[in-house]
Motif scaffolding. Structure first.
Motif, PDB file in Angstrom:
ATOM      1  N   UNK A  24      15.461  -2.039   1.262  1.00  0.00           N
ATOM      2  CA  UNK A  24      16.201  -3.290   1.218  1.00  0.00           C
ATOM      3  C   UNK A  24      15.377  -4.497   0.829  1.00  0.00           C
ATOM      4  N   UNK A  25      14.059  -4.370   0.856  1.00  0.00           N
ATOM      5  CA  UNK A  25      13.210  -5.513   0.509  1.00  0.00           C
ATOM      6  C   UNK A  25      12.544  -5.329  -0.853  1.00  0.00           C
ATOM      7  N   UNK A  26      11.774  -4.261  -0.990  1.00  0.00           N
ATOM      8  CA  UNK A  26      11.025  -4.048  -2.225  1.00  0.00           C
ATOM      9  C   UNK A  26      11.943  -3.981  -3.445  1.00  0.00           C
ATOM     10  N   UNK A  27      13.050  -3.286  -3.310  1.00  0.00           N
ATOM     11  CA  UNK A  27      13.937  -3.125  -4.458  1.00  0.00           C
ATOM     12  C   UNK A  27      14.541  -4.458  -4.896  1.00  0.00           C
ATOM     13  N   UNK A  38      15.226  -9.021  -8.688  1.00  0.00           N
ATOM     14  CA  UNK A  38      15.266 -10.440  -9.056  1.00  0.00           C
ATOM     15  C   UNK A  38      14.133 -10.782 -10.020  1.00  0.00           C
ATOM     16  N   UNK A  39      12.925 -10.295  -9.740  1.00  0.00           N
ATOM     17  CA  UNK A  39      11.786 -10.591 -10.609  1.00  0.00           C
ATOM     18  C   UNK A  39      11.950 -10.009 -11.999  1.00  0.00           C
ATOM     19  N   UNK A  62       9.176  -0.406 -10.032  1.00  0.00           N
ATOM     20  CA  UNK A  62       8.741  -1.147 -11.208  1.00  0.00           C
ATOM     21  C   UNK A  62       8.913  -2.630 -10.913  1.00  0.00           C
ATOM     22  N   UNK A  63       7.808  -3.353 -10.991  1.00  0.00           N
ATOM     23  CA  UNK A  63       7.871  -4.780 -10.733  1.00  0.00           C
ATOM     24  C   UNK A  63       6.588  -5.458 -11.165  1.00  0.00           C
ATOM     25  N   UNK A  64       6.682  -6.735 -11.434  1.00  0.00           N
ATOM     26  CA  UNK A  64       5.522  -7.515 -11.841  1.00  0.00           C
ATOM     27  C   UNK A  64       4.670  -7.874 -10.630  1.00  0.00           C
ATOM     28  N   UNK A  65       3.363  -7.953 -10.850  1.00  0.00           N
ATOM     29  CA  UNK A  65       2.496  -8.446  -9.779  1.00  0.00           C
ATOM     30  C   UNK A  65       2.779  -9.922  -9.526  1.00  0.00           C
ATOM     31  N   UNK A  78       0.829  -1.208   0.000  1.00  0.00           N
ATOM     32  CA  UNK A  78       0.000   0.000   0.000  1.00  0.00           C
ATOM     33  C   UNK A  78       0.864   1.258   0.000  1.00  0.00           C
ATOM     34  N   UNK A  79       1.989   1.215   0.712  1.00  0.00           N
ATOM     35  CA  UNK A  79       2.799   2.424   0.863  1.00  0.00           C
ATOM     36  C   UNK A  79       3.470   2.864  -0.433  1.00  0.00           C
TER      37      UNK A  79
END
Length: 253
Positions: free
Chosen positions: A69-72, A77-78, A226-229, A1-2
């Motif tokens: 450190x997590x989302x990025x 990787x994705x 930017x990332x895939x669902x 959400x953030x």
């Protein structure tokens, strides 16, 4: 959400930030009485030995580390795996190098995947302190200026064939980790995580493939990440795994 940009409930981002901040403040307060070998305890020790961070400041630092450190890394990787699956010849060359025990191509591959389709599209917002012109466009004092890292990393004046994936690219000073005083503090860890994850996927699942048509994939909304669902994949289990399952059929996505 953030990290969503629109599409969520009104006030949802603010509520999420408030909840996360309250959780971290409470966690830091609790950790002060039970320090361990963990990141939060390390922040507290630094605060108590010279930095003098308040609990709110320590919570803000933990918030940034968690977010950055997590989302990025998840999206690095994705996105990287998605790019490799869309470029089979490049992927095969990388797999062959890993089979030989040569990790030099893996190191340059991670940098190229960051440049080609990195997880962070925008730098932090800037605001003009006075009226100025950039690229022929007028910017009034106080207006925001968005620096698009993804565009800079496809700049044809800086990179040869910028829209082409070249895992062996050497002159690759991309902005995937930012620049200058805003350079990513966790860049060495992110590189290690990406190399470890991609090497494991490519060697353990050599026939990994997309389990959906490229135009069926959906990307997360927003202007920050930017990332895939989801990234649906399929692969053939190793014989031992297949025998345990009582089937030699390819795995389900």
């Amino acid at each position: 959400m953030m990290i969503r940009h629109g599409g969520g409930p009104r006030g949802g981002v603010a509520r999420s930030v408030k909840k996360m901040r309250a959780y971290l403040v409470e966690l830091i307060h609790r950790k002060r009485g039970d320090l361990g070998d963990d990141l939060i305890s390390g922040l507290i020790r630094a605060s108590d030995h010279g930095e003098h961070l308040t609990e709110n400041e320590a919570a803000a630092m933990a918030f940034i580390l968690l977010f950055a450190g997590f989302e990025t890394t998840v999206n690095l990787i994705g996105n990287g795996m998605h790019t490799l699956l869309r470029h089979p010849a490049q992927r095969a060359e990388l797999q062959q190098a890993l089979t030989r025990g040569d990790e030099a191509l893996l190191e340059s591959a991670v940098e190229e995947l960051l440049r080609f389709d990195g997880p962070v599209e925008l730098a932090t917002w800037r605001y003009a302190t006075e009226a100025l012109a950039i690229g022929g466009q007028s910017v009034a004092a106080g207006e925001p200026v968005l620096v698009v890292l993804a565009a800079a990393d496809r700049d044809p004046d800086r990179f040869g064939a910028p829209d082409t994936v070249d895992l062996a690219r050497r002159d690759n000073q991309h902005l995937g980790y930012g620049h200058g005083i805003h350079y990513c503090l966790g860049a060495p860890l992110a590189r290690l995580e990406a190399r470890t994850a991609l090497a494991a996927l490519l060697t353990r699942l050599p026939d990994l493939r997309l389990a959906a048509e490229p135009d069926e994939l959906r990307w997360r909304g927003g202007l920050i990440m930017r990332g895939l669902r989801t990234l649906p994949v399929a692969f053939t289990p190793e014989p031992a795994a297949a025998s345990r399952n009582g089937s030699d059929a390819p795995s389900r996505p």
